[in-house]
Scaffold this motif. Structure first.
Motif, short mmCIF file in Angstrom:
data_model
loop_
_atom_site.label_atom_id
_atom_site.label_comp_id
_atom_site.label_asym_id
_atom_site.label_seq_id
_atom_site.Cartn_x
_atom_site.Cartn_y
_atom_site.Cartn_z
N TYR B 301 0.83 -1.21 0.00
CA TYR B 301 0.00 0.00 0.00
C TYR B 301 0.86 1.26 0.00
CZ TYR B 301 -3.88 3.06 1.30
OH TYR B 301 -4.82 4.04 1.33
N ARG B 302 1.93 1.26 0.79
CA ARG B 302 2.83 2.42 0.84
C ARG B 302 3.46 2.65 -0.51
NH1 ARG B 302 8.21 4.00 -0.39
NH2 ARG B 302 8.88 5.57 1.10
N ARG B 303 3.96 1.58 -1.14
CA ARG B 303 4.61 1.75 -2.44
C ARG B 303 3.59 2.14 -3.51
NH1 ARG B 303 9.61 0.61 -3.10
NH2 ARG B 303 9.39 0.02 -5.28
N LYS B 305 0.92 4.09 -2.99
CA LYS B 305 0.64 5.51 -2.83
C LYS B 305 1.83 6.38 -3.21
CE LYS B 305 -3.52 4.98 -1.59
NZ LYS B 305 -4.57 5.34 -2.52
N TRP B 306 3.03 5.88 -2.98
CA TRP B 306 4.23 6.67 -3.27
C TRP B 306 4.67 6.57 -4.73
CZ3 TRP B 306 7.99 9.57 -0.53
CH2 TRP B 306 7.62 9.89 0.78
#
Lengths: 73, 320
Positions: B301-303, B305-306
């Motif tokens: 999820y972090r990757r 969004k980033w």
């Protein structure tokens, strides 16, 4: 990122999952809560099965002389 | 500008392999060209790259050995101060998904009751703790009823004695510490409720101690009233050897050798100190498993969004 650009109107697993679960937020939230409940039950069941498989014969119920103390004294 | 994860891993690996190859060859440097050019100049100054390479090798090896020895001297412990080091025994309840051997807990309680309870209290354990672990409720009630317990003032203001109940603690052999010391030549037999947690490497230590009585080596004399035990710090322990073959007759017919009794009583003491162990292991396994999955999800999820920031391009438009 390259794979996503492959043109596929009938997408794979993730596409199907998105269409079913993530179109509406209400469905998504319901899925998360119900999934957490059922998932926890499944994980508990799985871990207990592994525990019992790994600890054959060591349980309290497996004590051979259970209940015999009373009769002696 | 944007380095993918694969690029990062590759460059990190390249740097590591550079450092490892530094001792052998000095012409593969990609990441640190300045340092490698310095070393190459030094090469030309000396007799040849083989000489410098072997010197470098020696230097690295010497640094490693002295570092290791430095750590070793810190970890070194004096045997006279800490007692002989105890071996690690393969306990049945050792391992992330191993439960106690409950039959062993039951036998161990029997050993405690018949051999140890005359001197050692276990004042933090109640009879009810045994129910569902080693004995049935009826058995435990019968066991508790065999002891006499002093109970609070009655309506007439007098203390009275009554047979024990499940809620009562294990009986204490002495009224207080002074009485215990007086009866044991000045030495206090410690309470065993938490002994396996109260001693370093407790389970192995207690087993080694109980089965470790032997004659003192030549030149070592132990005064009257004490006994030689190499595992006890100082070597002279007040407790005599208590576990002898056949001292106890097990209910389930297991031969009561010294080692068997030692194993069972230590299993019982380990349970007494950590009754929650099985629940803790189950909970730990379950939640570490679940949180690992959650970590994977969070990482994705972090990757996700980033990704918009990691893949953007910046254009500098310089106006002269």
């Amino acid at each position: 990122m390259d794979s996503a650009t492959r043109r596929r109107s009938q997408g794979g697993l993730f596409e199907g999952l998105y269409r079913v679960i993530m179109r509406r937020n209400s469905v998504y939230v319901t899925f998360v809560i119900a999934g957490a409940f059922l998932g926890e039950r499944a994980v508990d069941y799985g871990v207990h099965r592994i525990w019992e498989y790994n600890n054959v014969g060591k349980r309290y119920e497996d004590i051979p002389v259970l209940g015999q103390r009373q009769s002696e004294e | 500008m944007a380095m993918g994860l694969g690029h990062k891993i590759r460059s990190g690996y390249e740097k590591l392999s550079f450092l490892s190859r530094l001792a052998r060859q000095s012409h593969h440097a990609k990441a640190l060209p300045a340092l490698s050019s310095q070393i190459m100049e030094q090469d030309r100054d000396r007799l040849g790259s083989a000489y410098t390479n072997s010197v470098r090798c020696f230097a690295l090896f010497g640094a490693g050995v002295s570092g290791l020895l430095g750590c070793a001297t810190i970890a070194y412990s004096d045997e006279a101060e800490h007692g002989l080091a105890v071996p690690n025994y393969p306990w049945p309840h050792e391992g992330i998904l191993s439960s106690y051997d409950h039959a062993s807990i039951r036998r161990g309680h029997q050993v405690y009751q018949q051999v140890c309870a005359s001197c050692h209290s276990m004042s933090l354990i109640s009879f009810r703790d045994l129910v569902g672990v080693a004995y049935t409720e009826e058995e435990t009630k019968a066991m508790a009823a065999e002891i006499e317990v002093v109970d609070g003032p009655n309506d007439e203001g007098e203390m009275f004695t009554r047979p024990g109940k499940l809620s009562d603690r294990f009986p204490q052999p002495y009224e207080n510490e002074q009485a215990a010391r007086f009866a044991n030549g000045g030495a206090y037999p410690p309470d065993l409720s938490l002994i396996t947690k109260a001693r370093h490497n407790g389970q192995n230590y207690v087993f080694g101690l109980l089965t470790g009585y032997r004659d003192p080596p030549a030149g070592v004399s132990i005064r009257e009233g004490l006994h030689y035990n190499p595992y006890f710090p100082g070597g002279a322990i007040a407790m005599p050897k208590m576990l002898n073959d056949g001292a106890v007759e097990y209910e389930d017919g297991t031969p009561a050798t010294e080692a068997q009794m030692g194993k069972d009583v230590v299993t019982f003491l380990a349970w007494a100190a950590e009754p929650e162990m099985e629940e803790r292991k189950l909970m730990g396994f379950k939640w570490i498993f679940v949180l690992s999955l959650a970590l994977l999800q969070a990482g994705y999820y972090r990757r996700l969004k980033w990704s918009i920031f990691k893949s953007r391009k910046l254009v500098l438009d310089v106006v002269n």
